[in-house]
Design a protein around this motif. Structure first.
Motif, short mmCIF file in Angstrom:
data_model
loop_
_atom_site.label_atom_id
_atom_site.label_comp_id
_atom_site.label_asym_id
_atom_site.label_seq_id
_atom_site.Cartn_x
_atom_site.Cartn_y
_atom_site.Cartn_z
N VAL A 178 54.20 48.44 52.62
CA VAL A 178 52.59 48.42 52.88
C VAL A 178 52.36 47.02 51.25
O VAL A 178 52.97 47.73 50.40
N SER A 179 51.86 45.64 51.88
CA SER A 179 51.27 44.96 51.00
C SER A 179 50.01 44.56 50.57
O SER A 179 48.70 45.23 51.27
N LEU A 180 49.69 44.27 49.65
CA LEU A 180 48.38 43.82 49.24
C LEU A 180 48.22 41.95 49.76
O LEU A 180 49.24 40.76 49.65
N LEU A 181 46.87 41.53 50.91
CA LEU A 181 47.17 39.93 50.81
C LEU A 181 45.74 39.09 50.40
O LEU A 181 44.53 40.49 50.47
N TRP A 182 45.55 38.25 50.24
CA TRP A 182 44.54 37.44 50.17
C TRP A 182 44.66 36.04 50.77
O TRP A 182 45.83 35.59 50.91
N HIS A 183 43.04 35.62 50.95
CA HIS A 183 43.82 34.38 51.36
C HIS A 183 43.17 33.48 50.33
O HIS A 183 42.78 33.34 48.93
N PRO A 184 44.22 32.36 50.51
CA PRO A 184 44.42 30.99 49.25
C PRO A 184 43.13 30.34 48.44
O PRO A 184 43.53 30.05 47.13
N ARG A 185 42.51 30.30 49.44
CA ARG A 185 40.97 30.11 48.43
C ARG A 185 40.49 31.24 47.26
O ARG A 185 40.18 30.67 46.15
N PHE A 186 41.45 32.07 47.26
CA PHE A 186 40.75 32.92 46.18
C PHE A 186 42.01 33.27 44.50
O PHE A 186 42.33 33.70 43.53
N SER A 187 43.40 32.41 45.01
CA SER A 187 44.38 32.45 44.66
C SER A 187 43.99 31.97 42.78
O SER A 187 44.75 32.18 41.78
N ALA A 188 43.53 31.27 42.87
CA ALA A 188 43.08 30.51 41.30
C ALA A 188 41.97 30.99 40.68
O ALA A 188 41.96 30.83 39.41
N ASP A 189 41.18 31.73 41.33
CA ASP A 189 40.29 32.62 40.91
C ASP A 189 40.34 33.31 39.97
O ASP A 189 41.03 34.39 40.35
N PRO A 190 39.68 33.45 38.32
CA PRO A 190 40.78 34.33 37.83
C PRO A 190 40.07 35.89 37.85
O PRO A 190 41.14 36.81 37.03
N ALA A 191 39.07 36.05 37.92
CA ALA A 191 38.57 37.44 38.61
C ALA A 191 39.41 38.11 39.63
O ALA A 191 39.30 39.32 39.55
N HIS A 192 39.79 37.18 40.40
CA HIS A 192 40.38 37.69 42.21
C HIS A 192 41.84 38.11 40.89
O HIS A 192 42.70 39.11 41.64
N ARG A 193 42.23 37.30 40.48
CA ARG A 193 43.36 37.49 40.49
C ARG A 193 44.08 38.67 39.09
O ARG A 193 45.20 39.16 39.48
N TRP A 194 43.00 39.28 38.68
CA TRP A 194 42.86 40.14 37.77
C TRP A 194 42.89 41.83 38.27
O TRP A 194 44.00 41.71 38.41
N LEU A 195 42.63 41.31 39.23
CA LEU A 195 42.28 42.28 40.38
C LEU A 195 43.15 42.14 41.24
O LEU A 195 44.08 44.38 41.40
N ARG A 196 44.10 41.62 41.07
CA ARG A 196 44.98 41.82 42.62
C ARG A 196 45.82 42.80 41.42
O ARG A 196 47.23 43.11 41.59
N ASP A 197 46.79 41.89 40.22
CA ASP A 197 47.04 42.17 39.23
C ASP A 197 46.69 43.56 39.43
O ASP A 197 48.11 44.58 38.94
N LEU A 198 45.75 44.41 38.86
CA LEU A 198 45.69 46.05 38.53
C LEU A 198 45.98 46.26 40.30
O LEU A 198 46.46 47.79 39.48
N ILE A 199 45.85 46.33 40.80
CA ILE A 199 46.00 47.26 42.35
C ILE A 199 47.29 46.77 41.86
O ILE A 199 48.27 48.31 42.77
N LEU A 200 48.07 45.83 41.97
CA LEU A 200 49.31 45.92 41.93
C LEU A 200 50.04 47.03 41.30
O LEU A 200 51.24 47.82 40.97
N GLN A 201 48.82 46.68 39.64
CA GLN A 201 50.03 47.67 38.80
C GLN A 201 49.85 49.47 38.76
O GLN A 201 50.46 50.05 39.29
N ILE A 202 48.58 49.30 39.03
CA ILE A 202 48.50 50.77 39.93
C ILE A 202 49.43 51.76 41.19
O ILE A 202 49.72 52.60 40.94
N CYS A 203 49.75 50.57 41.66
CA CYS A 203 50.29 51.32 43.17
C CYS A 203 51.70 51.08 43.06
O CYS A 203 52.23 51.91 43.20
N GLY A 204 52.29 50.12 41.43
CA GLY A 204 54.01 50.36 41.73
C GLY A 204 53.47 51.07 40.62
O GLY A 204 55.06 51.50 41.12
N ASN A 205 52.97 51.90 40.02
CA ASN A 205 52.89 52.92 38.54
C ASN A 205 53.21 53.96 39.57
O ASN A 205 53.58 55.01 39.00
N ASP A 206 52.43 54.67 40.90
CA ASP A 206 51.97 55.44 41.46
C ASP A 206 53.83 55.83 42.26
O ASP A 206 53.65 56.31 43.73
N GLN A 207 54.81 55.41 41.66
CA GLN A 207 55.62 56.15 42.62
C GLN A 207 55.98 57.85 42.57
O GLN A 207 56.27 58.22 41.90
#
Length: 298
Positions: free
Chosen positions: A269-298
């Motif tokens: 299961v992957s997290l997807l986004w459009h490149p228009r948001f790749s450099a957006d700091p807030a968007h990048r922060w939320l992506r990292d948070l989701i990756l962290q939470i899903c990765g820790n929920d093993q």
């Protein structure tokens, strides 16, 4: 008409602000000869001399006076667009992010995400949208910020993505179901009454293909569009639901889950986004948070 050289705006702004070719050259760190050539191009482009000799000084023409404030604002706007993004202040961030997911994601991972937001960015809200199909057009159109799904990223080069977690299917029945008394065999599994989960309303799928290799066939008695509906039916009947394990952890509470008694490949299961948001700091922060939470929920 050919495209104008927008670099000339910087030159024009400096000339109009300084009222001197020499001072404008110093401001732009150009040589006097380079500045003179740039002024000649400006005069040719605008069709106006811009600065004219009055005794020993240069004075602006009416056209130059008319342009001065407008050009200065254009340069300020360009500098604002091109400057580096401000450092992200999570405590002051006010934003709603739309996340398009299948059933189970919000129930499993939403509580941890919301708890982190309350502590780190109280002005941020999450809008969990239903995902009725695999069409990522809302993501491409900017209607949603993020999407979760099983997708081969090589087949969607216009999107960006990272793996969230690996998952596999499990069988689920109500508590005290007769099938829960002993380890489930493939024959017992196939002989039960089954719920097929398909957003398209399809009766057969990869599970049935795997059983067919063993010479077995499920008895499908109903088809539903989502995991929560399947589990709700199974909880109040003798039906068997087959659902992704990690994606439905909270939905399966109080029920009996068992590993499938035949081979089924894991999936990502992957997290997807459009490149228009790749450099957006807030968007990048939320992506990292989701990756962290899903990765820790093993």
């Amino acid at each position: 008409m050919s495209n104008p050289d927008l670099n000339l705006l910087m030159t024009l702004d400096a000339v109009l602000a300084e009222g001197s070719v020499t001072r404008a050259a110093k401001r732009l760190r150009l040589s006097p000869s380079a500045m003179s050539r740039a002024l000649a191009r400006l005069r040719e482009t605008t069709g106006d001399p811009l600065l004219v000799r009055a005794g020993r000084e240069l004075v602006p023409t009416p056209r130059a006076i008319e342009l001065r404030e407008h050009v200065a604002q254009l340069v300020r706007d360009a500098q604002e667009v091109l400057r580096p993004a401000d450092l992200l202040d999570l405590e002051k961030l006010e934003r709603t992010f739309a996340i398009r997911t299948s059933e189970g994601f919000a129930e499993n991972f939403g509580p941890a995400l919301i708890a982190h937001l309350a502590q780190m960015a109280p002005g941020v809200k999450l809008f969990f949208m239903q995902k009725p199909d695999k069409n990522s057009k809302p993501l491409r159109d900017g209607v949603v910020d993020l999407e979760t799904g099983v997708i081969d990223l090589a087949s969607a080069p216009e999107l960006r993505g990272k793996a969230l977690f690996r998952d596999n299917y499990v069988g689920v029945v109500r508590a005290n179901h007769p099938i829960s008394l002993n380890p489930v065999t493939s024959e017992e599994y196939a002989a039960g009454m089954h719920i097929s989960v398909s957003r398209e309303g399809l009766e057969k799928g990869p599970l049935d293909d795997a059983l067919l290799l063993l010479g077995l066939q499920r008895r499908i008695v109903t088809i539903v569009g989502g995991f929560s509906t399947a589990l709700g039916l199974a909880q109040r009947s003798d039906l068997i639901a087959t659902v992704p394990e990690r994606h439905t952890t909270s939905l399966r509470e109080g029920m009996y889950s068992f590993p499938l008694p035949f081979d089924m490949p894991e999936f990502t299961v992957s997290l997807l986004w459009h490149p228009r948001f790749s450099a957006d700091p807030a968007h990048r922060w939320l992506r990292d948070l989701i990756l962290q939470i899903c990765g820790n929920d093993q």
